[in-house]
Scaffold this motif. Structure first.
Motif, PDB file in Angstrom:
ATOM      1  N   ASN A 235      28.024  39.771  25.184  1.00 59.50           N
ATOM      2  CA  ASN A 235      27.431  38.456  25.359  1.00 59.50           C
ATOM      3  C   ASN A 235      26.132  38.568  26.153  1.00 59.50           C
ATOM      4  OD1 ASN A 235      30.758  37.347  25.809  1.00 59.50           O
ATOM      5  ND2 ASN A 235      29.479  36.784  24.059  1.00 59.50           N
ATOM      6  N   ILE A 239      25.460  33.626  28.878  1.00 56.65           N
ATOM      7  CA  ILE A 239      26.895  33.444  28.616  1.00 56.65           C
ATOM      8  C   ILE A 239      27.704  33.999  29.786  1.00 56.65           C
ATOM      9  CG2 ILE A 239      28.813  34.035  27.108  1.00 56.65           C
ATOM     10  CD1 ILE A 239      26.864  32.142  25.797  1.00 56.65           C
ATOM     11  N   ARG A 242      27.647  31.726  32.707  1.00 59.01           N
ATOM     12  CA  ARG A 242      28.567  30.597  32.522  1.00 59.01           C
ATOM     13  C   ARG A 242      29.994  31.003  32.882  1.00 59.01           C
ATOM     14  NH1 ARG A 242      26.099  29.009  26.597  1.00 59.01           N
ATOM     15  NH2 ARG A 242      24.267  27.855  27.329  1.00 59.01           N
ATOM     16  N   TYR A 243      30.383  32.193  32.432  1.00 59.20           N
ATOM     17  CA  TYR A 243      31.736  32.666  32.716  1.00 59.20           C
ATOM     18  C   TYR A 243      32.046  32.635  34.216  1.00 59.20           C
ATOM     19  CZ  TYR A 243      32.150  34.680  27.953  1.00 59.20           C
ATOM     20  OH  TYR A 243      32.234  34.885  26.597  1.00 59.20           O
ATOM     21  N   ASN A 251      37.547  25.541  31.551  1.00 51.69           N
ATOM     22  CA  ASN A 251      36.828  25.704  30.291  1.00 51.69           C
ATOM     23  C   ASN A 251      35.362  25.287  30.474  1.00 51.69           C
ATOM     24  OD1 ASN A 251      36.950  22.921  30.405  1.00 51.69           O
ATOM     25  ND2 ASN A 251      38.157  22.665  28.543  1.00 51.69           N
ATOM     26  N   TRP A 252      34.695  24.905  29.395  1.00 49.48           N
ATOM     27  CA  TRP A 252      33.270  24.573  29.450  1.00 49.48           C
ATOM     28  C   TRP A 252      32.952  23.452  30.440  1.00 49.48           C
ATOM     29  CZ3 TRP A 252      31.791  19.609  28.344  1.00 49.48           C
ATOM     30  CH2 TRP A 252      32.711  18.812  27.654  1.00 49.48           C
ATOM     31  N   TYR A 274      35.156  28.405  25.923  1.00 42.52           N
ATOM     32  CA  TYR A 274      34.982  28.949  27.277  1.00 42.52           C
ATOM     33  C   TYR A 274      36.257  28.776  28.116  1.00 42.52           C
ATOM     34  CZ  TYR A 274      29.893  29.218  26.496  1.00 42.52           C
ATOM     35  OH  TYR A 274      28.637  29.528  26.030  1.00 42.52           O
ATOM     36  N   ARG A 276      39.110  30.273  30.311  1.00 41.46           N
ATOM     37  CA  ARG A 276      39.541  31.476  31.017  1.00 41.46           C
ATOM     38  C   ARG A 276      41.058  31.470  31.080  1.00 41.46           C
ATOM     39  NH1 ARG A 276      37.119  35.262  34.383  1.00 41.46           N
ATOM     40  NH2 ARG A 276      35.258  34.000  34.824  1.00 41.46           N
ATOM     41  N   MET A 293      35.178  32.097  22.707  1.00 41.61           N
ATOM     42  CA  MET A 293      34.763  32.724  23.956  1.00 41.61           C
ATOM     43  C   MET A 293      35.878  32.656  25.000  1.00 41.61           C
ATOM     44  SD  MET A 293      30.763  31.611  24.262  1.00 41.61           S
ATOM     45  CE  MET A 293      29.632  31.890  22.904  1.00 41.61           C
ATOM     46  N   ILE A 295      38.084  33.975  27.864  1.00 39.30           N
ATOM     47  CA  ILE A 295      37.616  34.804  28.969  1.00 39.30           C
ATOM     48  C   ILE A 295      38.789  35.503  29.641  1.00 39.30           C
ATOM     49  CG2 ILE A 295      36.180  34.828  31.060  1.00 39.30           C
ATOM     50  CD1 ILE A 295      35.253  31.981  30.224  1.00 39.30           C
TER      51      ILE A 295
END
Length: 351
Positions: A235, A239, A242-243, A251-252, A274, A276, A293, A295
């Protein structure tokens, strides 16, 4: 019992069937990359038909059916997925491929059939697909049982619901394996001994980080000293940034506004983007884990192929072939082998 696997993918359902004692001898799979993975890990007696199932015609008769025959598989499920609202209708041609499953059952007249799909097939078009499939099997003389099973109730570290139809040509009412929701295998347990990886990790085979400490990883690791498919999508830096803002279970929505400027309307992101994973719980559905995505619980990167395979209950000696993108697709599309194993063990005990 002899088995025929339709829409086999990489072979998760076949693997579970073999674990239970089914001799899978004939396979149909249209995708050449999934078929390459299947053939690397399985050696079906009559090989694999690599083409559109609509072109498949039985060529080799099974001369010895004294121990029974089962036809099993799961037609493409993306059209029924709750994350693909645009294709969840009768207008999607792929949603009618179940008729090919029915056609093959009619040709072979197996003693048993096992049909698998996603939960969404119960919801698409008000459930008409599931109802029609059951009616078709019953019209062929099968006694049918159907149920929605949750993978994490069967010792798999993933909250994945799969719909199963099991039919007997001999009037047997199939009893589904009993779930055990009290014992959950967690993500942390599944990843316990796997190597630590970086964003974009590209070395396929690596030694384990340590000795395994739980029964789940022991079953998957067996006596291996290292494991393969330790590949991670690379990524870009935004990206990864953001993680860093997403806690376990987040999430996002946890990502700061200034890091989401490229989204015209980030509120339209679905909750799986997004995400995790929580270390001390079973995983969310793997599915397309690169696109979503997903995580790693403690490392700021996406999941490796092997980590996703662990969440699906593939043993570490099962090798995925093709580019990283094809491998990710194969893992995400698969039926968890341990779930299939439970289905077939119950079937064989009742046959």
């Amino acid at each position: 019992m002899i088995g025929i696997d339709l829409f086999s993918g990489a072979g998760g359902m076949s693997l579970g069937a073999r674990m239970a004692g089914v001799d899978v001898q004939l396979v149909v799979e249209a995708d050449k990359y999934a078929a390459a993975t299947y053939l690397h890990n399985h050696k079906p007696k009559y090989g694999i038909f690599i083409d559109d199932i609509r072109k498949f015609q039985p060529q080799t008769p099974f001369v010895n059916r004294s121990n029974g025959l089962v036809v099993f598989g799961g037609p493409p499920c993306q059209g029924f997925s709750t994350s693909n609202q645009r294709t969840r209708s009768a207008l999607n041609d792929n949603n009618w491929l179940f008729k090919e499953f029915v056609r093959v059952v009619k040709l072979y007249q197996p003693d048993w059939l096992v049909f698998e799909n996603v939960r969404g097939i119960l919801e698409t078009e008000g459930g008409i697909f599931a109802e029609q499939i059951i009616n078709e099997f019953e019209s062929l003389g099968y006694t049918v049982s159907a149920d929605l099973l949750h993978a994490h109730h069967y010792g798999i570290p993933q909250k994945r619901a799969r719909f199963f139809i099991v039919g007997s040509l001999h009037g047997i009412k199939y009893n589904f394996p009993k779930p055990n929701p009290s014992t959950i295998v967690t993500v942390a347990m599944a990843f316990d001994d796997l190597p630590k990886l970086e964003n974009g990790a590209s070395i396929c085979t690596l030694p384990y980080a340590k000795e395994t400490t739980n029964s789940y990883t022991s079953k998957l690791r067996k006596n291996l000293n290292d494991c393969s498919n330790n590949l991670v999508t690379r990524n870009n830096s935004i990206i990864i940034e953001r993680y860093k803002h997403i806690p376990q279970g987040g999430n996002w929505e946890n990502i700061p506004e200034h890091l989401m400027n490229n989204y015209k309307d980030k509120s339209r992101c679905h909750t799986g983007i997004y995400r995790r994973l929580c270390a001390n719980d079973a995983s969310v559905v793997i599915g397309n884990f690169r696109k979503n995505m997903l995580i790693h619980p403690s490392q700021d990167r996406g999941l490796s192929i092997r980590e996703a395979a662990r969440l699906q209950s593939f043993p570490d000696d099962f090798i995925f072939k093709g580019s990283i993108g094809f491998q990710q697709q194969q893992v995400g599309n698969a039926v968890p082998p341990f779930l299939a194993k439970a289905i077939f063990e119950s079937l064989l005990s009742q046959a």
